[in-house]
Design a protein around this motif. Structure first.
Motif, short mmCIF file in Angstrom:
data_model
loop_
_atom_site.label_atom_id
_atom_site.label_comp_id
_atom_site.label_asym_id
_atom_site.label_seq_id
_atom_site.Cartn_x
_atom_site.Cartn_y
_atom_site.Cartn_z
N UNK A 134 9.09 -6.69 4.31
CA UNK A 134 8.45 -6.41 5.59
C UNK A 134 8.03 -4.94 5.70
N UNK A 135 8.61 -4.10 4.83
CA UNK A 135 8.40 -2.65 4.93
C UNK A 135 7.51 -2.12 3.81
N UNK A 136 7.80 -2.52 2.56
CA UNK A 136 6.98 -2.11 1.43
C UNK A 136 6.72 -3.31 0.53
N UNK A 187 -3.22 -15.51 1.59
CA UNK A 187 -2.00 -15.08 2.27
C UNK A 187 -1.55 -13.70 1.81
N UNK A 188 -1.83 -13.39 0.55
CA UNK A 188 -1.49 -12.05 0.06
C UNK A 188 -2.40 -11.01 0.69
N UNK A 193 -2.45 -6.26 4.15
CA UNK A 193 -3.04 -5.45 5.22
C UNK A 193 -1.98 -5.03 6.23
N UNK A 194 -0.99 -5.90 6.44
CA UNK A 194 0.10 -5.57 7.36
C UNK A 194 1.10 -4.60 6.72
#
Length: 204
Positions: A134-136, A187-188, A193-194
């Motif tokens: 979720x972070x990197x 999906x990747x 992007x997030x």
């Protein structure tokens, strides 16, 4: 899965396990194992990689020999470092050990998030976006980086610096190869992007 793909999968596992066993054997000396907590954690991470390699699920592997080369070198070249007892650490051993422990915990959390999607050669397996992802984008490699920085601070020799600089040159190429394999998947694209940062938040 076609017979040729299955053969590639088996060949990959045998290659990686063979290389891993050789490096462990070559470096598994009494001074490496008993001299410090950092050295023990460093070897423990290599054993974890080999364990997850055996248990991971199948997926379309890259057929590019360069991707295989950078994956093997990025994973195992770092085991050519040497734990030299007479070298004074750049930081107190307690701090080096804490940094190494943080690195192995980060790497392990990434592996547990991946579970059987873990792999060394660039492949298009199930995309995992939970936990540290979720972070990197590459928390497992970030964990390796922390451990290797801790090792270099504990054993700051020119030999170790050259080995780890080369290892991270290979790791950067490995990251690029993995992202190239995943880039066609929608999906990747959305997840990347997030999660903007590949390895180090706000830097890379």
């Amino acid at each position: 899965m076609t017979p040729s793909t299955s053969l590639i999968e088996r060949s990959e596992k045998l290659l990686l396990l063979g290389v891993g066993c050789y490096f462990l054997f070559a470096n598994f000396t009494p001074v490496f194992v008993t001299h410090s907590f950092v050295a023990c954690l460093y070897l423990a991470e290599a054993l974890l990689d080999m364990t997850f390699t055996v248990t991971r699920q199948r997926g379309p592997l890259s057929h590019n020999w360069r991707d295989w080369l950078v994956a093997v070198l990025g994973t195992y070249a770092g085991l050519l470092v040497v734990a030299t007892p007479h070298v004074s650490p750049l930081l107190p051993s307690l701090l080096c050990g804490s940094l190494a422990l943080l690195g192995i915990l980060l790497s392990l959390s990434a592996k547990l998030s991946l579970r059987r999607s873990f792999g060394i050669i660039a492949a298009s397996r199930q995309l995992k976006t939970g936990g540290p992802y979720r972070v990197i984008r590459h928390p497992m490699y970030a964990g390796y980086l922390l451990m290797q920085v801790a090792f270099l601070l504990q054993y700051p020799t020119a030999h170790n610096a050259v080995v780890l600089l080369f290892t991270w040159w290979m790791q950067i190429m490995r990251i690029n190869a993995e992202e190239k394999m995943l880039a066609p998947r929608s999906e990747w694209v959305g997840w990347s992007k997030e999660v903007r940062w590949k390895l180090i938040p706000f830097i890379f």
